[in-house]
Design an enzyme around this catalytic site. Sequence first.
Site, PDB file in Angstrom:
ATOM      1  N   LYS A  13      -6.445 -33.631 -37.519  1.00 38.23           N
ATOM      2  CA  LYS A  13      -7.819 -33.133 -37.454  1.00 38.23           C
ATOM      3  C   LYS A  13      -7.860 -31.637 -37.147  1.00 38.23           C
ATOM      4  O   LYS A  13      -8.733 -30.918 -37.656  1.00 38.23           O
ATOM      5  CB  LYS A  13      -8.606 -33.926 -36.418  1.00 38.23           C
ATOM      6  N   TYR A  44      -3.173 -37.958 -34.770  1.00 37.32           N
ATOM      7  CA  TYR A  44      -4.568 -37.799 -35.192  1.00 37.32           C
ATOM      8  C   TYR A  44      -5.092 -36.408 -34.837  1.00 37.32           C
ATOM      9  O   TYR A  44      -5.758 -35.755 -35.649  1.00 37.32           O
ATOM     10  CB  TYR A  44      -5.403 -38.886 -34.519  1.00 37.32           C
TER      11      TYR A  44
END
Length: 258
Positions: free
Chosen positions: A174, A170
């Site tokens: 991001k 993640y």
Amino acid sequence: MMLETSLASNPAAPAARPNQSVLVTGSSRGIGKAIALRLAREGYDIVLHCHQQRTAADAVAQAVRELGVQARVLQFDIGDRQASAAALLADVEQHGCYYGVVCNAGVARDNAFPAMPGEDWDLVLKTNLDGFYNVLNPLVMPMVQRRAPGRIVTLASVSGLIGNRGQVNYSAAKAGIIGATKALAIELAKRNITVNCVAPGLIDTDMVSEVPLDEALKLIPARRIGKPEEVAATVAFLMHADAAYITRQVISVNGGMA
């Protein structure tokens, strides 16, 4: 691929209605829903998006219409490049290009890195980072060809800025979104299309249901988790004409986390 649209309007539109549409991906719930409703209150027509939560997206669309603006729903997987392009280009062909795009949709599959299955790495990168390309690539030239100001806002995360245990996939996705946002902002600045990123911290959505809040709050100077509406307010400002000279920025909404 699934592409379904519904369109309705309410004659009691806001007095200062911009008469411009904004696409908000992942807007059936959570932060995306809050963004859609806030932008509707600001007078924008809303193009909602969902992947699987069609009933929830339709409910948000109805709530948007009750605020006096138009709403329609697009359903497709942002991780599917061909499906995304087909759905978005068909909508633009029928209704015209958007004034703004909010890239909010994403997924998380948390796990300690040594135990992380390859499919969880692939899914998170494919959805969150490839989704940036899959949504924006078909839309950038139509936005340029409008020959009018435009707005693009991406949603990253505090995890993309400082990393987070159990979120290597993640955090990577991001962080990639932040880099891509900054680069695209340079390309579009002379076209009067701003490109900015909002990086939320711990926000009260179903994504934090398994977070140990007692421990997490120790890392937040504000000593509370954020509200989706607080993220939405930041996005709404970046959509406004007053934000025309703000581009290539990452705005953290995280209660003071480093």
